[in-house]
Design a protein around this motif. Structure first.
Motif, PDB file in Angstrom:
ATOM      1  N   ILE A   1       0.750  -1.195  -0.068  1.00 36.78           N
ATOM      2  CA  ILE A   1       0.075   0.008  -0.056  1.00 36.78           C
ATOM      3  C   ILE A   1       1.097   1.253   0.213  1.00 36.78           C
ATOM      4  O   ILE A   1       0.558   2.251  -0.586  1.00 36.78           O
ATOM      5  N   GLN A   2       1.979   1.053   0.916  1.00 35.29           N
ATOM      6  CA  GLN A   2       2.952   2.241   0.737  1.00 35.29           C
ATOM      7  C   GLN A   2       3.498   2.673  -0.859  1.00 35.29           C
ATOM      8  O   GLN A   2       3.498   3.777  -1.022  1.00 35.29           O
ATOM      9  N   VAL A   3       3.868   1.558  -1.325  1.00 31.15           N
ATOM     10  CA  VAL A   3       4.338   1.713  -2.880  1.00 31.15           C
ATOM     11  C   VAL A   3       3.115   2.312  -3.816  1.00 31.15           C
ATOM     12  O   VAL A   3       3.479   3.294  -4.610  1.00 31.15           O
ATOM     13  N   ILE A   4       1.952   1.815  -3.502  1.00 30.15           N
ATOM     14  CA  ILE A   4       0.784   2.298  -4.222  1.00 30.15           C
ATOM     15  C   ILE A   4       0.549   3.773  -4.069  1.00 30.15           C
ATOM     16  O   ILE A   4       0.296   4.604  -5.018  1.00 30.15           O
ATOM     17  N   LYS A   5       0.691   4.041  -2.757  1.00 25.41           N
ATOM     18  CA  LYS A   5       0.463   5.468  -2.516  1.00 25.41           C
ATOM     19  C   LYS A   5       1.463   6.226  -3.001  1.00 25.41           C
ATOM     20  O   LYS A   5       1.145   7.634  -3.389  1.00 25.41           O
TER      21      LYS A   5
END
Length: 132
Positions: free
Chosen positions: A22-26
């Motif tokens: 999720i951090q990468v997507i954000k």
């Protein structure tokens, strides 16, 4: 054997992997980068935290699983599982929040390596002991 120890730590680590994803997507959405890292520092760090996790955790989980299947060392396996969870959280936090070396990265790497070494030697010990 019910594999409750491996199941516990695999479940926790799976949730950590999800959080790193999720951090990468954000970061990708924030910087509008669909592929690669766009040479953007925070996206590079988020991607490396995710990738580093993905590089080490599967091997450690396999070693934990084999150790659980072949021995009755529950306390040792819980210590390894806790150390792995701590190490991966610390490493990711240190990598994402600070460029360069940090307490999180160093302690996380050391904890992960300790688990990798301990479980590797434990499995070798169990296998060798069966043949001696």
């Amino acid at each position: 054997m019910n594999l409750m120890i491996t199941g516990l730590y695999a479940g926790l680590l799976g949730l950590i992997l999800l959080a790193l994803s999720i951090q990468v997507i954000k970061a990708r959405r924030k910087h509008m980068v669909s592929l690669g890292d766009g040479n953007i520092d925070d996206l590079q760090r988020a991607t490396r935290a995710h990738a580093n996790f993905s590089e080490y955790v599967p091997v450690c989980i396999i070693l934990l699983l084999i150790a659980e299947l072949t021995s009755q060392a529950d306390v040792f396996l819980h210590i390894c599982g806790i150390a792995l969870v701590f190490g991966r959280i610390a490493h990711a936090y240190g990598l994402v929040t600070k460029a360069g070396a940090s307490w999180g990265r160093v302690s996380g790497t050391l904890a992960t390596f300790a688990v990798l070494i301990a479980l590797s030697f434990w499995n070798l010990y169990i296998v060798i002991a069966k043949f001696i």
